[in-house]
Design an enzyme around this catalytic site. Sequence first.
Site, PDB file in Angstrom:
ATOM      1  N   GLY A 163      68.594  29.113 -19.326  1.00  0.00           N
ATOM      2  CA  GLY A 163      69.819  29.779 -19.747  1.00  0.00           C
ATOM      3  C   GLY A 163      70.657  30.137 -18.538  1.00  0.00           C
ATOM      4  N   GLY A 175      65.473  28.116 -21.219  1.00  0.00           N
ATOM      5  CA  GLY A 175      66.311  27.727 -22.342  1.00  0.00           C
ATOM      6  C   GLY A 175      66.299  26.242 -22.613  1.00  0.00           C
ATOM      7  N   ASP A 189      60.519  33.265 -23.350  1.00  0.00           N
ATOM      8  CA  ASP A 189      61.085  33.394 -24.688  1.00  0.00           C
ATOM      9  C   ASP A 189      61.359  32.032 -25.308  1.00  0.00           C
ATOM     10  OD1 ASP A 189      63.234  32.887 -22.917  1.00  0.00           O
ATOM     11  OD2 ASP A 189      64.659  33.972 -24.171  1.00  0.00           O
TER      12      ASP A 189
END
Length: 359
Positions: A66, A115, A146
């Site tokens: 990200g 990401g 994540d």
Amino acid sequence: MNDVGVEFVINGAVGEIHLNRPKALNALTLPMVDAIHHQMRLWEHDDAIAVLTIEGTGEKAFCAGGDIRGLYDARMQNKPELLDAFYRREYQLNHYMSVYPKPCIALLDGITMGGGVGVSVHGRYRVVTEKTMFAMPETGIGFFPDVGGGYFLPRCPGETGIYLGLTGARLAAADCLYTGIATHGALSADIPEIKNALATADFHADGTGYEIVCQRVDKILANYSHEHGKADLENVRAEIDAVFSAETLIDVFRNLEGNGSEFSVKVLKMLISKSPMALAVTFKQIREGAKLDLAEDLKMEFRLSQRMVEKPDLFEGVRAVIVDKDHAPRWAQGDVGQVDPRDVDAFFAPLPVTKELAI
């Protein structure tokens, strides 16, 4: 759509997604996330499109993660709504890719982190090459793995997933195949031919069902299969399982300290450099994620993300690695022994109903 860092191309019956920020290693921004989600919705209902591919432009990266610097700036400018929006819509895209009714093929021909893992690992196919370098390095900047890391990491063989999530260790193609993170190996030089074979295939010859289309994709990828040799993780798998099967994070450190092998010394050095709070949150995240489906895991991770962006470690980590580049973060806790388990549990508590992630 190049103005937002992503291009969309129709090539035969293939809808191609090109991440197009090569100077930034194709790092994902919120406009890119939104553009991809919107275009996938359109292609979902386009009968002429049978297959989707996603790839990075440039020579180095599929997607290095990200846009961390953009998130850092949002925090510095006191714009919490941007931090909410980025993680909320990114995680919604990650889940959408997992249930997409047409096969998605990620061509991981280069750096794939954070990401970038989220927009690849949840699709049907993940193709790695000799240029692939995979990692989930978030604990090194005070965050957690994540984009569904709590779901796919505990489903890697043995304890390899929690090892990867805590350490941020880098994997080459063979290790990606060994862990199941990748589904197919190929050579980088063959990627253009794979894309051409997909573009010229008649996916509708034998019907249009998902599995029928996948059978055609399977045959094409098999024609370009490359094994990439033995995985390095195989050589240390027994040690990883013994060390990281511990019931607590403190016990993981004790196992490493008591082992004394070359591998354990190396891993201990890696972990000591990470955010103690991020390590503690990650340990619980992966243990909890083993019991959840992807949607449940992403809802849990959204709670974690919104608590993490309120804490100092994430932005201290970004400062040290991305902004000032002194690589000397000053974490809120000196070591994992100083982390209060009650503080860890607080990260996982429900958000106000209107703030929870909807999938």
